[in-house]
Write an enzyme that holds these catalytic residues in place. Structure first.
Site, mmCIF file in Angstrom:
data_model
loop_
_atom_site.group_PDB
_atom_site.id
_atom_site.type_symbol
_atom_site.label_atom_id
_atom_site.label_comp_id
_atom_site.label_asym_id
_atom_site.label_seq_id
_atom_site.Cartn_x
_atom_site.Cartn_y
_atom_site.Cartn_z
ATOM 1 C CB SER A 146 46.883 23.954 -46.951
ATOM 2 O OG SER A 146 46.700 23.313 -48.185
ATOM 3 C CD GLU A 195 48.187 22.638 -53.093
ATOM 4 O OE1 GLU A 195 49.297 23.002 -53.490
ATOM 5 O OE2 GLU A 195 47.376 22.029 -53.804
ATOM 6 C CE1 TYR A 244 46.358 28.548 -50.016
ATOM 7 C CE2 TYR A 244 47.316 26.356 -50.181
ATOM 8 C CZ TYR A 244 46.343 27.202 -49.682
ATOM 9 O OH TYR A 244 45.368 26.704 -48.847
HETATM 10 P P1 NAP Z 1 37.784 30.668 -49.618
HETATM 11 O O1 NAP Z 1 36.371 30.244 -49.840
HETATM 12 O O2 NAP Z 1 38.592 31.088 -50.780
HETATM 13 O O3 NAP Z 1 37.765 31.854 -48.550
HETATM 14 C C1 NAP Z 1 38.904 32.644 -48.317
HETATM 15 C C2 NAP Z 1 38.498 33.751 -47.375
HETATM 16 O O4 NAP Z 1 39.666 34.547 -47.103
HETATM 17 C C3 NAP Z 1 37.450 34.697 -47.979
HETATM 18 O O5 NAP Z 1 36.529 35.043 -46.978
HETATM 19 C C4 NAP Z 1 38.285 35.914 -48.371
HETATM 20 O O6 NAP Z 1 37.564 37.119 -48.313
HETATM 21 C C5 NAP Z 1 39.305 35.914 -47.237
HETATM 22 N N1 NAP Z 1 40.433 36.770 -47.548
HETATM 23 C C6 NAP Z 1 41.289 36.657 -48.594
HETATM 24 N N2 NAP Z 1 42.198 37.649 -48.556
HETATM 25 C C7 NAP Z 1 41.893 38.406 -47.457
HETATM 26 C C8 NAP Z 1 42.447 39.569 -46.884
HETATM 27 N N3 NAP Z 1 43.514 40.187 -47.428
HETATM 28 N N4 NAP Z 1 41.892 40.067 -45.760
HETATM 29 C C9 NAP Z 1 40.798 39.478 -45.212
HETATM 30 N N5 NAP Z 1 40.222 38.367 -45.705
HETATM 31 C C10 NAP Z 1 40.759 37.843 -46.825
HETATM 32 O O7 NAP Z 1 38.620 29.515 -48.875
HETATM 33 P P2 NAP Z 1 38.080 28.242 -48.061
HETATM 34 O O8 NAP Z 1 37.958 27.119 -49.014
HETATM 35 O O9 NAP Z 1 36.923 28.625 -47.214
HETATM 36 O O10 NAP Z 1 39.349 27.922 -47.150
HETATM 37 C C11 NAP Z 1 39.474 28.424 -45.832
HETATM 38 C C12 NAP Z 1 40.916 28.294 -45.375
HETATM 39 O O11 NAP Z 1 41.325 26.924 -45.405
HETATM 40 C C13 NAP Z 1 41.906 29.041 -46.253
HETATM 41 O O12 NAP Z 1 42.951 29.520 -45.430
HETATM 42 C C14 NAP Z 1 42.451 27.967 -47.180
HETATM 43 O O13 NAP Z 1 43.730 28.299 -47.657
HETATM 44 C C15 NAP Z 1 42.464 26.772 -46.255
HETATM 45 N N6 NAP Z 1 42.333 25.471 -46.898
HETATM 46 C C16 NAP Z 1 41.258 25.208 -47.684
HETATM 47 C C17 NAP Z 1 41.130 23.965 -48.265
HETATM 48 C C18 NAP Z 1 39.928 23.609 -49.114
HETATM 49 O O14 NAP Z 1 39.950 22.564 -49.781
HETATM 50 N N7 NAP Z 1 38.874 24.404 -49.112
HETATM 51 C C19 NAP Z 1 42.105 22.975 -48.025
HETATM 52 C C20 NAP Z 1 43.162 23.275 -47.185
HETATM 53 C C21 NAP Z 1 43.264 24.521 -46.607
HETATM 54 P P3 NAP Z 1 37.010 37.888 -49.618
HETATM 55 O O15 NAP Z 1 35.562 37.509 -49.706
HETATM 56 O O16 NAP Z 1 37.235 39.312 -49.257
HETATM 57 O O17 NAP Z 1 37.837 37.448 -50.800
#
Ligand code: NAP
Length: 342
Positions: A124, A126, A148
């Protein structure tokens, strides 16, 4: 031969978009999903029957190993994460367990059971924290300022160590903010889209609540934190394509993915409210209680390497992304109003 992919975090924004993308390409797709998440509405609910659901938790090493064993994937996309930097202050141990140790357990399981599998790991922007440079690329030093980001730095470095020490194919995607209509409402961009949609429909008090437990729109006002922040915001559909491209490349590597363009929160509000013919200044206020104690700084991607090596370019403009998000919110509010009238 049909390719098999395993996605952790498939119920989230990126995971569900990526699953659709891979299914369209003819992949067999499996997802590691927390049992309780699958039985409530989630971003991948509409894919039931088209994906293989493997129940498990990233906090449990045995779940990760058995998901890899069951799915026998050619490609793994590790997207699962406690994904809210702000919330990581109150959930620091869990954030490290899932985002840091969970990733390392996944790399270990790949090393022992599926060493030829290609792995995408979600790092990320971040991780950069407040930086001195004008833009950030793969050589920029990390300066994490929240739990994070610190957990992401740990997993990122471990991915590199496993790649270099064991010859595993693990690519880190250092992604900048990417948004879509699938963002939950507590994310800033979606909150603003919701605010603009409420204003367009004349909704003065919304039923949805913010992090203070108050209606997102209250008395016709949308309260936000610091309006002066600026971010490099892109459209999630473009970013999941970059993840796939990384695993089609012949060598594992680290890539910065972002638009390279900075927009302020004020500009975001302006585009959102203008898309429904309104002036944001009539509705948006800055609430000191919503200002984060330590902002991560104004990071701006330099995606030159991804452009050069992967041929990746964003295709959806900032304006189009914001307008699309607002229109989906308008539709959602209209259909929930209709349902409540029945
Ligand atoms: P998101 O919509 O919040 O999705 C997070 C996913 O992780 C959800 O499916 C959640 O499942 C799952 N999760 C959380 N804790 C878990 C656990 N203990 N065991 C299994 N699954 C778990 O995030 P996103 O925006 O799609 O981002 C995807 C990835 O990219 C993440 O790693 C995030 O940190 C990274 N990222 C995102 C951004 C952005 O702007 N979107 C930028 C940089 C990096 P539940 O449904 O069970 O909660």
């Amino acid at each position: 031969m049909t390719k098999r992919a395993l996605i952790t975090g498939i119920t989230g924004q990126d995971g569900s978009l990526l699953a659709e993308f891979l299914l369209d390409k003819g992949y067999q797709v499996a997802g590691l999903v927390r049992r309780e998440s699958w039985f409530r509405h989630n971003a991948a609910s509409h894919l039931a029957g088209r994906i293989e659901v493997l129940f498990g938790d990233m906090a449990e090493g045995v779940d990760i190993a058995s998901a890899i064993h069951e799915a026998a994937p050619d490609e793994i996309y590790n997207l699962a994460s406690q994904s809210r930097p702000g919330e990581s202050w109150s959930r620091a141990p869990e954030t490290l367990l899932v985002n840091g140790l969970g990733a390392v357990r996944l790399f270990e399981a790949v090393r022992h059971h599926r060493p030829d599998c290609k792995v995408y790991h979600a790092s990320s922007s971040e991780m950069f924290g407040p930086t001195a440079g004008a833009s950030q690329d793969e050589t920029t030093a990390f300066n994490p300022v929240n739990p994070y980001a610190a957990a992401k730095v740990y997993a990122h470095q471990m991915a590199r160590i496993y790649r270099d020490s064991y010859g595993l194919f693990i690519s880190n995607g250092i992604l900048f903010n990417h948004e879509s209509e699938r963002r939950p409402l507590h994310f800033l961009t979606q909150k603003i889209s919701h605010g603009a949609a409420c204003a367009a429909l004349g909704i003065v008090d919304s039923l949805e609540v913010n992090e203070m437990g108050r209606p997102i729109v209250e008395g016709g006002r949308l309260a936000l934190g610091n309006l002066d922040i600026a971010r490099d915001w892109g459209y999630a559909g473009d970013f999941i394509r970059a993840m796939w491209l990384m695993l089609q490349h012949d060598a594992a590597d680290d890539f910065v993915i972002g638009t390279g363009k900075l927009h302020s929160l004020r500009q975001l509000c302006e585009v959102a409210y203008r898309s429904v013919g309104l002036d944001w200044r009539d509705s948006v206020v800055s609430d000191p209680d919503l200002v984060r104690p330590l902002e991560s700084g104004q990071t701006q991607a330099n995606p030159a390497k991804a452009r050069r090596v992967l041929g990746w370019e964003p295709t959806v403009s900032f304006e189009d992304m914001v307008q699309k998000m607002v229109m989906v919110q308008v539709e959602n509010l209209r259909s929930s109003n209709k349902k409540s009238e029945l």
